[in-house]
Scaffold this active site. Structure first.
Site, PDB file in Angstrom:
ATOM      1  CB  ILE A 144      -3.250  -0.842  -7.463  1.00 53.92           C
ATOM      2  CG1 ILE A 144      -3.150  -0.603  -8.977  1.00 53.92           C
ATOM      3  CG2 ILE A 144      -4.614  -1.443  -7.102  1.00 53.92           C
ATOM      4  CD1 ILE A 144      -2.969  -1.866  -9.806  1.00 53.92           C
ATOM      5  CE1 TYR A 192       2.692 -11.064 -12.793  1.00 57.36           C
ATOM      6  CE2 TYR A 192       1.666 -11.260 -14.953  1.00 57.36           C
ATOM      7  CZ  TYR A 192       1.744 -10.651 -13.717  1.00 57.36           C
ATOM      8  OH  TYR A 192       0.887  -9.622 -13.399  1.00 57.36           O
ATOM      9  CB  ALA A 233      -0.945  -0.007   1.198  1.00 57.88           C
ATOM     10  CE  LYS A 242      -1.420 -11.008 -10.292  1.00 60.92           C
ATOM     11  NZ  LYS A 242      -1.258 -10.097  -9.137  1.00 60.92           N
TER      12      LYS A 242
END
Length: 431
Positions: free
Chosen positions: A22, A168, A18, A172
């Site tokens: 995003i 990758y 954070a 994900k």
């Protein structure tokens, strides 16, 4: 833009990654309601190239109306996760929402992906998401309207999304599998959903991947913040969903999406893993259907293309046609400045009319471009159809879009590949 409703007032959100991008956008949206935000990220000291730390993010969150708790958390370290969760509970009395946003990316093929990069993506994306969820769940079950939100895609098993960056994709989809499993396991207790953007989002990571000018094809992080806010304010019975930001916001009544664009009216680049319902403005010029046609190529057609390539390479004369003409212009446009600023040798393996092996040498003094293999081993090898190559060099097809949609395969130095895109944008006026 989606207005705030105040529904997250007093709620505690634990958000990984954070400190920027995003994750920070989602935090700031919730902060406007007066939410408590746990900034679980690893950047405590200013990064040489990336903006923001957990402390600068905390200042912004407090200024927006929320309460912030910055915690140094590398999600690869389970004890750091546990410590931050305990500190959050001690400070705010519990945890109501977990946003698994932290992610690592390397868009490289199997043989080009170093083991440490594989470990990083698996540790951050899959294991980090799993362990952070595990640590937060005992507290989430006691929360007011508990949610887990993973920034991960719907699982599209089209091989196109695996072939260029298998590790990758696996990492994900591992995050998405956590949604599938935990939504069922904790149904009725905690909502578990996934959120993914329809188009590329402008972040520091996208700048790194796409190079200069990429931001015009992107939307702001605000669109994901609004979509996340919409999900997190729904009842916990809303669970097990794979949500695309634009689709959800349209359902919520948002009509003006230009407010989310970096460059309103500019074609947008579709994000990874989405090969249906793609925004027509992004692909109209590029003829997205070409990828579907490529999939239909039979083995005999492929062999025919290979035979044509051998035949072409054995010919004494340089091929003619759009590809040869493009290389003629490139050769004339190469300057000492391009060579000095790029320092790379690019080899192109092209299929179809005018195909074969071509190269651009932007490393040797003076530079050169032409038919055949480069004078020394290439730093980057790009494989694509000759038609797409011409489109790419005349500005009708963005290299990043070609790569993301499987029409361009890259082996070698990705940083140099990005430098070539920058050069292309300068050459377009001459081609």
């Amino acid at each position: 833009m989606l207005p705030n409703t105040g529904k997250l007032a007093g709620c505690t959100l634990f958000i990984t990654g954070a400190s920027r991008g995003i994750g920070k956008a989602i935090a700031l949206k919730a902060a406007k309601d007066g939410a408590n935000i746990v900034i679980a990220a690893k950047t405590a000291e200013p990064h040489p190239t990336l903006p923001g730390t957990i402390y600068t993010a905390a200042e912004e969150i407090e200024a927006a109306g929320g309460k912030a708790l910055p915690c140094i958390v590398n999600v690869r370290e389970e004890q750091q996760i546990i410590n931050a969760v305990e500190k959050a509970v001690k400070t705010f009395g519990g945890i109501d929402i977990l946003v698994n946003n932290a992610s690592a990316i390397s868009l490289t093929g199997t043989l080009e992906t170093a083991t440490k990069k594989v470990n990083l993506m698996m540790d951050v994306n899959v294991r980090g998401t799993y362990l952070t969820s595990k640590a937060c769940l005992p507290y989430l079950r006691k929360g007011k309207n508990p949610h887990i939100l993973n920034l991960s895609p719907p699982m599209n098993l089209n091989p196109m999304w695996f072939k260029n960056h298998c590790a990758y994709t696996i990492s994900k989809y591992g995050m998405s599998m956590c949604v599938l499993g935990m939504a069922e396991e904790f149904r009725g207790e905690v909502a578990v959903n996934a959120l993914w953007p329809k188009t590329a989002i402008h972040t520091a990571a996208m700048d790194m991947l796409g190079g200069a000018g990429i931001e015009k094809q992107c939307r702001k992080t605000d669109i994901l913040a609004d979509a996340a806010y919409c999900i997190l304010t729904k009842p916990k019975t809303f669970t097990g969903n794979f949500i695309i930001d634009e689709v959800l916001l349209r359902e919520e009544g948002v009509k003006d999406f230009d407010v989310y664009a970096i460059a309103p009216g500019h074609p947008l680049m579709p994000d990874f893993f989405l090969d249906v319902e793609i925004d027509a403005t992004a692909v109209k010029q590029e003829g997205y259907g070409a990828t579907q046609e490529e999939k239909k190529l039979s083995r005999s057609q492929q062999e025919g293309a290979d035979a044509a390539k051998v035949k072409t390479e054995s010919a004494a004369a340089m091929p003619s046609g759009p590809v040869a003409e493009t290389f003629r212009v490139i050769q004339g446009a190469v300057t000492e400045e391009y060579v000095r600023s790029t320092q790379g040798i690019f080899q192109f393996e092209l299929s179809g009319d005018g195909g074969g092996t071509w190269y651009i040498d932007l490393k040797t003094k003076g530079g050169s471009a032409g038919f055949g293999k480069p004078p020394v081993t290439a730093d980057v090898v790009m494989s694509m159809s000759s038609a797409d190559f011409v489109k790419m060099f005349t500005g009708k097809l963005k290299p990043t879009l070609a790569f993301m949609t499987g029409r361009l395969k890259i082996k070698g130095n990705m940083t140099l590949a990005i430098k070539l895109e920058k050069m292309l944008s300068q050459l377009n006026s001459k081609l």
